[in-house]
Design a protein around this motif. Structure first.
Motif, PDB file in Angstrom:
ATOM      1  N   LEU A 152     -54.000 -20.016   4.710  1.00  0.00           N
ATOM      2  CA  LEU A 152     -53.504 -19.575   3.404  1.00  0.00           C
ATOM      3  C   LEU A 152     -52.071 -20.023   3.148  1.00  0.00           C
ATOM      4  CD1 LEU A 152     -54.841 -15.890   3.356  1.00  0.00           C
ATOM      5  CD2 LEU A 152     -55.657 -17.795   1.951  1.00  0.00           C
ATOM      6  N   PHE A 153     -51.358 -20.376   4.206  1.00  0.00           N
ATOM      7  CA  PHE A 153     -49.939 -20.677   4.058  1.00  0.00           C
ATOM      8  C   PHE A 153     -49.629 -22.171   4.113  1.00  0.00           C
ATOM      9  CE2 PHE A 153     -50.459 -16.389   5.665  1.00  0.00           C
ATOM     10  CZ  PHE A 153     -49.774 -15.680   4.692  1.00  0.00           C
ATOM     11  N   PHE A 154     -50.675 -22.993   4.119  1.00  0.00           N
ATOM     12  CA  PHE A 154     -50.471 -24.435   3.969  1.00  0.00           C
ATOM     13  C   PHE A 154     -50.310 -24.732   2.471  1.00  0.00           C
ATOM     14  CE2 PHE A 154     -52.344 -24.295   8.117  1.00  0.00           C
ATOM     15  CZ  PHE A 154     -51.819 -25.388   8.797  1.00  0.00           C
ATOM     16  N   GLN A 155     -49.303 -25.508   2.127  1.00  0.00           N
ATOM     17  CA  GLN A 155     -49.059 -25.932   0.740  1.00  0.00           C
ATOM     18  C   GLN A 155     -49.089 -24.737  -0.223  1.00  0.00           C
ATOM     19  OE1 GLN A 155     -51.900 -29.018  -0.206  1.00  0.00           O
ATOM     20  NE2 GLN A 155     -50.808 -30.567   0.962  1.00  0.00           N
ATOM     21  N   SER A 156     -48.548 -23.600   0.205  1.00  0.00           N
ATOM     22  CA  SER A 156     -48.620 -22.425  -0.659  1.00  0.00           C
ATOM     23  C   SER A 156     -47.251 -21.782  -0.822  1.00  0.00           C
ATOM     24  CB  SER A 156     -49.621 -21.407  -0.102  1.00  0.00           C
ATOM     25  OG  SER A 156     -49.018 -20.548   0.837  1.00  0.00           O
ATOM     26  N   ASN A 157     -47.190 -20.735  -1.631  1.00  0.00           N
ATOM     27  CA  ASN A 157     -45.964 -19.977  -1.855  1.00  0.00           C
ATOM     28  C   ASN A 157     -46.196 -18.492  -1.626  1.00  0.00           C
ATOM     29  OD1 ASN A 157     -47.560 -19.379  -4.036  1.00  0.00           O
ATOM     30  ND2 ASN A 157     -46.145 -20.123  -5.597  1.00  0.00           N
ATOM     31  N   LEU A 158     -47.136 -18.168  -0.735  1.00  0.00           N
ATOM     32  CA  LEU A 158     -47.453 -16.771  -0.450  1.00  0.00           C
ATOM     33  C   LEU A 158     -46.442 -16.140   0.494  1.00  0.00           C
ATOM     34  CD1 LEU A 158     -51.333 -17.070  -0.005  1.00  0.00           C
ATOM     35  CD2 LEU A 158     -50.045 -16.479  -2.061  1.00  0.00           C
ATOM     36  N   GLY A 159     -45.699 -16.958   1.214  1.00  0.00           N
ATOM     37  CA  GLY A 159     -44.677 -16.492   2.143  1.00  0.00           C
ATOM     38  C   GLY A 159     -43.925 -17.687   2.681  1.00  0.00           C
ATOM     39  N   PRO A 210     -45.308  -9.806  -5.782  1.00  0.00           N
ATOM     40  CA  PRO A 210     -45.532  -9.251  -7.119  1.00  0.00           C
ATOM     41  C   PRO A 210     -44.458  -9.607  -8.142  1.00  0.00           C
ATOM     42  CG  PRO A 210     -44.909  -7.526  -5.555  1.00  0.00           C
ATOM     43  CD  PRO A 210     -45.186  -8.749  -4.755  1.00  0.00           C
ATOM     44  N   ASN A 211     -43.248  -9.884  -7.672  1.00  0.00           N
ATOM     45  CA  ASN A 211     -42.182 -10.262  -8.603  1.00  0.00           C
ATOM     46  C   ASN A 211     -42.080 -11.768  -8.813  1.00  0.00           C
ATOM     47  OD1 ASN A 211     -41.366  -7.561  -8.991  1.00  0.00           O
ATOM     48  ND2 ASN A 211     -40.211  -7.624  -7.062  1.00  0.00           N
ATOM     49  N   GLY A 212     -42.942 -12.521  -8.119  1.00  0.00           N
ATOM     50  CA  GLY A 212     -43.029 -13.966  -8.335  1.00  0.00           C
ATOM     51  C   GLY A 212     -41.753 -14.719  -8.051  1.00  0.00           C
ATOM     52  N   ILE A 213     -41.067 -14.385  -6.943  1.00  0.00           N
ATOM     53  CA  ILE A 213     -39.771 -15.042  -6.679  1.00  0.00           C
ATOM     54  C   ILE A 213     -39.892 -16.281  -5.787  1.00  0.00           C
ATOM     55  CG2 ILE A 213     -38.553 -12.831  -6.918  1.00  0.00           C
ATOM     56  CD1 ILE A 213     -38.069 -13.080  -3.791  1.00  0.00           C
ATOM     57  N   LEU A 214     -40.992 -16.423  -5.042  1.00  0.00           N
ATOM     58  CA  LEU A 214     -41.114 -17.539  -4.104  1.00  0.00           C
ATOM     59  C   LEU A 214     -41.747 -18.758  -4.771  1.00  0.00           C
ATOM     60  CD1 LEU A 214     -42.350 -15.780  -0.821  1.00  0.00           C
ATOM     61  CD2 LEU A 214     -40.028 -16.495  -1.395  1.00  0.00           C
ATOM     62  N   SER A 215     -40.944 -19.773  -5.032  1.00  0.00           N
ATOM     63  CA  SER A 215     -41.424 -21.078  -5.536  1.00  0.00           C
ATOM     64  C   SER A 215     -42.579 -20.938  -6.516  1.00  0.00           C
ATOM     65  CB  SER A 215     -41.858 -21.969  -4.363  1.00  0.00           C
ATOM     66  OG  SER A 215     -40.842 -22.084  -3.412  1.00  0.00           O
ATOM     67  N   PRO A 216     -42.379 -20.222  -7.644  1.00  0.00           N
ATOM     68  CA  PRO A 216     -43.492 -20.010  -8.581  1.00  0.00           C
ATOM     69  C   PRO A 216     -44.098 -21.307  -9.101  1.00  0.00           C
ATOM     70  CG  PRO A 216     -41.379 -19.354  -9.550  1.00  0.00           C
ATOM     71  CD  PRO A 216     -41.127 -19.607  -8.119  1.00  0.00           C
ATOM     72  N   GLN A 217     -45.420 -21.342  -9.115  1.00  0.00           N
ATOM     73  CA  GLN A 217     -46.247 -22.472  -9.567  1.00  0.00           C
ATOM     74  C   GLN A 217     -46.394 -23.581  -8.525  1.00  0.00           C
ATOM     75  OE1 GLN A 217     -44.725 -23.502 -13.623  1.00  0.00           O
ATOM     76  NE2 GLN A 217     -46.773 -22.904 -14.272  1.00  0.00           N
ATOM     77  N   LYS A 218     -45.885 -23.388  -7.332  1.00  0.00           N
ATOM     78  CA  LYS A 218     -46.151 -24.369  -6.286  1.00  0.00           C
ATOM     79  C   LYS A 218     -47.652 -24.433  -6.053  1.00  0.00           C
ATOM     80  CE  LYS A 218     -45.438 -25.283  -1.333  1.00  0.00           C
ATOM     81  NZ  LYS A 218     -45.060 -26.703  -1.399  1.00  0.00           N
ATOM     82  N   SER A 219     -48.194 -25.630  -6.061  1.00  0.00           N
ATOM     83  CA  SER A 219     -49.647 -25.859  -5.937  1.00  0.00           C
ATOM     84  C   SER A 219     -50.421 -25.096  -7.009  1.00  0.00           C
ATOM     85  CB  SER A 219     -50.146 -25.469  -4.528  1.00  0.00           C
ATOM     86  OG  SER A 219     -49.552 -26.283  -3.542  1.00  0.00           O
ATOM     87  N   GLY A 220     -49.776 -24.805  -8.131  1.00  0.00           N
ATOM     88  CA  GLY A 220     -50.423 -24.104  -9.217  1.00  0.00           C
ATOM     89  C   GLY A 220     -50.549 -22.614  -9.025  1.00  0.00           C
ATOM     90  N   ILE A 221     -49.921 -22.070  -7.979  1.00  0.00           N
ATOM     91  CA  ILE A 221     -50.073 -20.651  -7.649  1.00  0.00           C
ATOM     92  C   ILE A 221     -49.000 -19.832  -8.354  1.00  0.00           C
ATOM     93  CG2 ILE A 221     -50.212 -18.950  -5.790  1.00  0.00           C
ATOM     94  CD1 ILE A 221     -50.771 -21.304  -3.881  1.00  0.00           C
TER      95      ILE A 221
END
Length: 499
Positions: free
Chosen positions: A209-216, A487-498
């Motif tokens: 889940l954390f490859f190419q993502s902005n979940l953490g 929930p506040n969308g602070i980590l690289s919003p829209q990275k990989s469309g997320i």
């Protein structure tokens, strides 16, 4: 602290809080490093005002808690050498960059079970030196980019390696992340000596889940290592044929049976020329693409070559390497338009290449320096990374589409490919000089048209960059996870469309 529900414009209060955590030397608000971070190798406009440099996950955690409280969007990097995909930049409205380069520890090494646990700031060069100092029984991955790039960053962005590390991300097991709220989560096994680090066990696989993502923010990975000091045999060839699909298909069965022990790399004539020198400004018009007839000056010994290839075979007790080597040579020698250039046998790995970043300097009027940095040197480069079925006719269609579109925008089509058994990963370079007027706009238009055309043919992409940020749409399930984890969308919003 009372809750603040909207992002603030005045950063003075969070800056003071970050300084208490990091110290003034590791919070940058001005200087050359900040200026360079606001540039990228395709002229993207960035406006970072602050760079935060935590030394460990605990400082990172505190920094994110502050950002989350003030609703300040942040983007994190490992070493920032993601050239062609955005470098250190992310979004024009992003004000805070978190650099993890100080987190550069190799935390654990297990020679018996062949893995190492490391942080984001560890480079390929540092890992190679470490393994060499520890006996050299295990080999460091050789990247397709600079040896001073981050191992963790390259793996989690699914970069392509060399040889047995071609599918580099498959060697990576994420062990730890820090969430936007500052929680430090272990997503692997807490015991560093556990053999289970190398395997998946019962339940869902969380790591991917954390490859190419902005979940953490990924702060620790286990890298599964391969044996060192092997013997590599290589066959070099070139093709005079316009199409390369028929040649690539010959290797499909070998690639299936040999897995990562047999690899194939193919470059087109333009991409090969970038390894030999720069665009010939003295004899060609820089506003036009270089005609194919002019390429022979870069490789006069192969004047009619359209494609260059190398087959790499690693010694493997499971099968007769010499017999396989001879069989592949014989098959190549009877293919129409194919000529063998030579072969060699060498110890593998043989070290880092000095030419990985040469393509970025193709349109510059000076050769690549000893310390290449495309951002600093005004290079323009956009990489497009389609992945297609390994079927000859489909491969030829992708190449034809690419060449037609790049020629129409007056760019040389730089094409390299790594065929696997089922799929072919292609890397297409749009290369130019950022200091030439209007070149950034023209390159981005070319990129978007090519991506649209390849997408229309049903092709997908194995990597994306900042240039794709606003045009991607993530799977609804991943977007749901994003809302839960950030929930506040602070980590690289829209990275990989997320989002």
């Amino acid at each position: 602290m009372e809750e603040i529900r909207t992002e603030i414009d005045d950063l003075s209060e969070p800056i003071e809080q970050w300084k208490k955590i990091l110290g003034k030397d590791h919070l940058l608000t001005e200087g050359e490093e900040l200026d360079l971070s606001n540039s990228s190798a395709y002229g993207f406009t960035q406006d970072y005002r602050i760079i935060l440099k935590p030394k460990d996950p605990f400082e990172l955690s505190e920094c994110l808690k502050i950002a989350n409280y003030f609703r300040i969007k942040v983007h994190s990097i490992s070493k920032g050498k993601n050239w062609g995909y955005g470098s250190k930049s992310f979004s024009p409205d992003m004000k805070v960059l978190i650099s993890l380069e100080r987190m550069d520890r190799i935390l654990h090494y297990d020679e018996t079970l062949a893995y190492v646990i490391l942080e984001p700031g560890v480079t390929f060069r540092k890992l190679a030196a470490f393994l060499s100092e520890n006996g050299g029984k295990l080999q460091a991955p050789i990247p397709g980019t600079s040896p001073d790039a981050s191992v963790l960053g390259n793996a989690t962005e699914r970069g392509i390696g060399k040889g047995v590390y071609t599918q580099f991300a498959n060697h990576c097991k994420i062990q730890e992340i820090v969430t936007s709220s500052g929680e430090i989560l272990s997503v692997g096994f807490k015991s560093q000596s556990s053999y289970l680090i190398c395997e998946d066990t019962t339940g869902p696989s969380i790591s991917h889940l954390f490859f190419q993502s902005n979940l953490g923010v990924v702060t620790k990975i286990a890298l599964l290592l391969e044996p060192g000091k092997e013997i590599e045999k290589r066959i070099f060839f070139f093709s005079q044929e316009e199409k390369i699909g028929f040649c690539s298909e010959v290797f499909r069965e070998y690639l299936q049976r040999g897995r990562n022990r047999i690899t194939l790399e193919i470059l087109n004539d333009y991409r090969f020329a970038t390894q030999k020198g720069n665009f010939p400004f003295d004899s060609s018009y820089p506003s036009e693409f270089l005609p194919r007839k002019e390429l022979s000056k870069f490789f006069p010994e192969f004047p009619s070559a359209r494609w260059f290839g190398s087959v790499n075979i690693l010694e493997n007790p499971a099968f007769d390497q010499n017999g396989l080597f001879d069989k592949i040579q014989n098959e190549l020698s009877v293919l129409p338009g194919i000529e063998l250039i030579g072969n060699e046998s060498r110890e593998y790995p043989s070290g880092f290449s000095d030419h990985q970043l040469n393509p970025a300097y193709w349109r510059k009027k000076f050769p690549p320096p000893k310390d290449p940095d495309p951002d600093r040197d005004g290079c323009g480069i956009l990489w497009l990374s389609p992945i297609i079925p390994h079927i000859g006719s489909i491969l030829d269609q992708a190449v034809q589409t690419t060449e037609e579109i790049l020629f129409s925008f007056k760019f040389e089509p730089l094409i390299s490919m790594r065929p696997g058994f089922r799929t072919v990963k292609i890397l297409i370079g749009i290369v130019y000089d950022r200091e030439v007027k209007d070149s950034n706009r023209r390159a981005l238009e070319c990129y978007k048209k090519l991506k649209y055309s390849l997408s229309s043919l049903g092709f997908h992409f194995y990597r994306s960059g900042v240039q794709d940020r606003e045009e991607q749409t993530a799977d609804p399930f991943v977007s749901m996870l994003k809302k839960t984890m950030d929930p506040n969308g602070i980590l690289s919003p829209q990275k990989s469309g997320i989002i």
